[in-house]
Design a protein around this motif. Structure first.
Motif, short mmCIF file in Angstrom:
data_model
loop_
_atom_site.label_atom_id
_atom_site.label_comp_id
_atom_site.label_asym_id
_atom_site.label_seq_id
_atom_site.Cartn_x
_atom_site.Cartn_y
_atom_site.Cartn_z
N ASP A 18 0.85 -1.18 0.00
CA ASP A 18 0.00 0.00 0.00
C ASP A 18 0.89 1.24 0.00
OD1 ASP A 18 -2.92 1.06 0.56
OD2 ASP A 18 -1.56 2.21 1.87
N ILE A 19 0.45 2.29 -0.67
CA ILE A 19 1.27 3.49 -0.81
C ILE A 19 1.67 4.09 0.52
CG2 ILE A 19 -0.71 5.06 -0.98
CD1 ILE A 19 0.90 6.61 -3.12
N SER A 20 0.87 3.88 1.54
CA SER A 20 1.17 4.42 2.87
C SER A 20 2.42 3.80 3.48
CB SER A 20 -0.02 4.22 3.81
OG SER A 20 -0.27 2.83 4.01
N GLU A 21 2.83 2.63 2.95
CA GLU A 21 3.98 1.93 3.51
C GLU A 21 5.31 2.39 2.92
OE1 GLU A 21 3.57 -2.34 4.37
OE2 GLU A 21 1.64 -2.24 3.30
N TYR A 22 5.27 3.12 1.81
CA TYR A 22 6.54 3.48 1.19
C TYR A 22 6.63 4.94 0.71
CZ TYR A 22 3.82 2.58 -3.08
OH TYR A 22 2.86 2.58 -4.05
N ALA A 23 5.55 5.71 0.90
CA ALA A 23 5.58 7.11 0.45
C ALA A 23 5.12 8.04 1.56
CB ALA A 23 4.70 7.29 -0.79
N ASP A 24 5.77 9.20 1.65
CA ASP A 24 5.47 10.19 2.67
C ASP A 24 5.20 11.51 1.96
OD1 ASP A 24 5.17 11.60 4.98
OD2 ASP A 24 7.29 11.62 5.51
N PHE A 25 3.99 12.02 2.05
CA PHE A 25 3.60 13.25 1.35
C PHE A 25 3.55 14.42 2.33
CE2 PHE A 25 1.87 9.60 -0.89
CZ PHE A 25 2.29 9.82 -2.18
N ARG A 26 4.24 15.49 2.01
CA ARG A 26 4.31 16.63 2.92
C ARG A 26 3.96 17.93 2.19
NH1 ARG A 26 9.88 15.24 6.35
NH2 ARG A 26 9.51 12.97 6.48
N GLY A 27 3.27 18.81 2.89
CA GLY A 27 2.96 20.12 2.34
C GLY A 27 1.79 20.17 1.39
#
Length: 225
Positions: A215-224
């Motif tokens: 799942d994208i939540s396991e490998y990506a961190d979105f900021r701003g």
């Protein structure tokens, strides 16, 4: 080609390990390799070489590999594919992939002989009509392996656009020395992997297997945002 069509090709790409016997035209393979070479690379170094084999040259290499296995030739690799030891969370993914493949083939996970036989098919390029040996200059930096990886992914996608299928074969590096000697590759190069290319045999049950993705939540961190 529309954005949606391209995205569908990328999302539907998967490793195919069962191929029809139909041959593939040289012009098609050349086009695929040239598209792969269009991938970005640092300082435009364009690292990597692709030795493309079919018919007798491919069968000759397969014979060399099968003989090496039969003679218990020690397997060696000039680069590390997996970390040693493999962390638990990665080991779980690796095992899940192997067990999923065996399940598709109706191989019991405790059937060591059947598992070995299936793994040996790596060294037959899964009976594909086209086998590619990928090599790279050994003294290049790790970033060049990343650049080669982008070229490989581009080749995989280009293969899909030609209605062909493919599978990367990292295990080929285990017999890099044998391959290097047989193909008379340049001394400064090492074998990185192989690629099997051909037409998907949809009747082969091995091709029913497809790996999952995190799942994208396991490998990506979105900021701003």
């Amino acid at each position: 080609m529309s954005k949606e069509a391209l995205q569908e090709i990328i999302l539907n790409r998967r490793s195919i390990r069962g191929f029809k016997k139909d041959s593939v035209e040289l012009a098609t393979i050349k086009r695929i390799i040239q598209i792969g070479r269009s991938a970005p690379s640092g300082a435009n170094l364009q690292p990597g070489r692709f030795t493309v084999l079919t018919n007798k040259p491919l069968q000759d290499l397969i014979s060399v590999l099968q003989e090496a296995i039969d003679n218990d030739t020690p397997s060696t690799s000039e680069y590390s594919y997996f970390p040693t030891p493999l962390p638990d969370h990665l080991l779980q993914r690796k095992r899940a992939t192997g067990f999923g493949l065996y399940e598709a083939l109706n191989i019991d996970r405790r059937d060591i002989q059947a598992r070995k036989k299936q793994f040996r098919s790596n060294y037959r390029f899964f009976n594909a009509p086209i086998g590619i040996v990928v090599s790279i200059e050994k003294n290049l930096g790790k970033g060049c392996f990343m650049d080669l990886g982008m070229a490989l992914q581009t080749i995989f996608i280009a293969t899909q656009t030609e209605n062909l299928a493919c599978c990367g074969i990292g295990a080929l590096a285990n017999y890099g020395e044998c391959i290097h000697k047989h193909l008379e590759l340049p001394e400064e190069e090492i074998v990185v992997c192989g690629i099997a290319i051909g037409y998907n045999d949809k009747t082969n049950r091995v091709n029913s297997f497809k790996t999952s993705r995190l799942d994208i939540s396991e490998y990506a961190d979105f900021r701003g945002f």
